[in-house]
Structure formats: C-alpha cells, structure tokens
Enzyme design. Sequence first.
Site, PDB file in Angstrom:
ATOM      1  CG  ASP A 160      11.179  35.119  22.030  1.00 48.95           C
ATOM      2  OD1 ASP A 160      11.866  34.423  22.815  1.00 48.95           O
ATOM      3  OD2 ASP A 160      11.640  35.642  20.996  1.00 48.95           O
ATOM      4  CG  ASP A 211      14.325  37.150  18.739  1.00 48.80           C
ATOM      5  OD1 ASP A 211      15.343  36.832  19.390  1.00 48.80           O
ATOM      6  OD2 ASP A 211      13.175  37.102  19.204  1.00 48.80           O
TER       7      ASP A 211
HETATM    8  O1  46J Z   1      17.594  32.974  23.119  1.00 47.02           O
HETATM    9  C1  46J Z   1      17.446  33.501  22.048  1.00 47.02           C
HETATM   10  C2  46J Z   1      16.673  34.805  21.972  1.00 47.02           C
HETATM   11  C3  46J Z   1      16.903  35.630  23.226  1.00 47.02           C
HETATM   12  C4  46J Z   1      15.988  36.841  23.269  1.00 47.02           C
HETATM   13  C5  46J Z   1      14.565  36.449  23.017  1.00 47.02           C
HETATM   14  N1  46J Z   1      14.416  35.706  21.788  1.00 47.02           N
HETATM   15  C6  46J Z   1      15.202  34.480  21.768  1.00 47.02           C
HETATM   16  N2  46J Z   1      17.887  32.947  20.934  1.00 47.02           N
HETATM   17  C7  46J Z   1      17.767  33.566  19.625  1.00 47.02           C
HETATM   18  C8  46J Z   1      19.123  33.657  18.957  1.00 47.02           C
HETATM   19  C9  46J Z   1      19.852  32.350  18.965  1.00 47.02           C
HETATM   20  C10 46J Z   1      19.971  31.803  20.353  1.00 47.02           C
HETATM   21  C11 46J Z   1      18.598  31.673  21.002  1.00 47.02           C
END
Ligand code: 46J
Length: 327
Positions: A32, A212
Amino acid sequence: LNGTAVTSPEANDLEYLTPVTIGNVTFHLDFDTGSADLWVYSDELPTDEQTGHAVYATTDSKLLPGSSWEILYGDGSSAGGDVFADTVVVGGLTATMQAVEAAATLSAEFERDAHSDGLLGLAFSTLNMVKPQKQSTFFDNVKSQLDLPVIATSLKHGAPGTYDFGFIDENKYTGPLTYVDVDSSRGYWTFTADAYAFGDDQISTSLTGIADTGTTLILLPSDTVSRYYANVSGAQDSPLHGGYVFPCDSKLTPFTLVVAGNHSVTVPGELINYAPVGSVSNLCFGGIQAASGLVDINIFGDVFLKSQYVVFDAGSQGGPRLGFANQ
Ligand SMILES: O=C([C@@H]1CCCNC1)N1CCCCC1
C-alpha cells in the site's frame, strides 16, 4: 542487492497480494503506497477472525515494549494492536529489525477480507502510526541495500505483476519514462497533473492526488466524476450500487493526466470498466468514482496504475518523484 516480488490480483483486481516471509511464516500482504504501516493478522485476534489467514505468533516474537498502533483508513476501515521486531523478507530482500505490527483488533471490512493477511505500507515513514515512536517502512529499512532508492510497480488487469525494488526494468515498459515531482509533506506520493482530459476533451484545470496501490479505483471530485460519465450513455450514479454504473457493453472514454508540461498519461477506457455489479444485470461498476467525504484528496489507485509502469523514486536524483511509462 535489488529485489522483485510477484503480486497477484484478487477477484476483479480488488487488491493485489504479495508474499512476505516474516520469521518462518509467509503472509500474503496488500502492498500500500498510501500508508506506512506493516501489519499482519495475529494470534491476538479473536480466533474466528484468524480463520483462513496466516497468523503472526506473537508469543514466539520479540515485543517492542510499550509500543502500540491504531490506523483509520480513508475508506473507513481500521485496525490496531501491538508491535514486534522481526526479520522480514520480500523478493529476496531482508530487513532484520523490521517493526511488525500485530493486529489485535480489525474493523468489519478487514474481517470480511478472506484473502489478505495484512498490509505492507510503502508511503513515507512520517505516516507510520506506531506510538510513542514512529517506525520505518520496509522500503526505508532496505533502501541502503538497493542500487537506487526506487520501487517500480507493474500492476496488471487480471494477471500477476511485479514490485521491483532498487532498479528500473526496461523490459517492463515501452517508450519514455515521464517524471513528475512528488510533494511528500503529508507522507503520501502526492503529485499534480497540470491538466486532464476525458477522451479528446481537455480540461485545463490542475488535479492533485496520490498514487495509491492500496486503493482499487480512481477517486476524484464528484463534479469531475459526473462530467466524465456525462460522456457515457446509460451511465447513472446509483445509490443502490454505491456509485456510477453503466451498461457493460459501453465504450468508455479514456482518462488522461497531462504531467510535466505536455506529457500524457492515459488510462484506456477498457480499464475504466471495473467489473459487473452482479451476475444477472448487465450493469458494470465504473473505475472512476467520487472520493468519499472522509478523504479530501484525489486517489489514483489501481485502475490508474494498471495502465503504467510506475517508478516511485524516493530521491535517486534529488527530491522524490514519480515516473510513468506505458506498459
Ligand atoms: O487510508 C488511506 C488509503 C485507504 C486505502 C489504502 N491506501 C490508503 N488514505 C489515503 C488517502 C488519504 C487518507 C488515507
């Protein structure tokens, strides 16, 4: 020393799982680039939540005394627990004192995920959620062993791909690599496109978002998304399905980011047909959807990344940057 790990898509490319050996147990983790914690299912979870997963044996592990972690992800999922130091191997690369975050609690979204044994964060370590002291990501821990401080991703639709650590594999892309600067101040791989286009219709508005690998789709502002689906006959924003759907035989408009002045990074329409909504209807769910209220930034997730060989460059020639090339 460099390394390559093979990553395999779950059904509908929902997530990509990569084998990671911790101690003498192999876990299949969701790499991730949008977070910075390495966490795994553990024997501290309720037994029924451990079923079907590789489980980290905390009783045989070296505790990091007084440390704990708690994460709330932008999609509303969450996890938490305590922290251990262990040997972690990915694609032939070894980090001997890696912080391994053992899950003691998981939200429903993770309990429902029957295949992933946890996450391996590849964002910047400033985003790590261990308290009282932040821990380093696997990438930061192996960086000094690598020829270049880079991770290069080759995610594919419905087929295994790779994570390259420390090198760029010319055999995995065609044409030039186009680089764009990254603003890592919030811990993400954040970049800005100077403009974007739906097919031949260029919109001269900049678009800032994060690359991401842990997000399935492309998540953009709701007015931008509505403008995209205006091009798709029969498309509708369906509360029942939780987003835009359209007839599965629709010809979808390509989505292009214009970066580094005049370089186009294009997601073909076919990749924006994410998946059928069910087995009986001929409706398909869109690969471009609106970012939820929780998240105030745009997310260029797997639907975007699948079109490119992407170099996450932590600073081989100065500051952090992203490289894009067609694959
Ligand atoms: O939690 C996340 C993502 C969720 C899915 C998996 N990657 C991380 N963030 C990215 C966008 C801003 C808030 C935090």
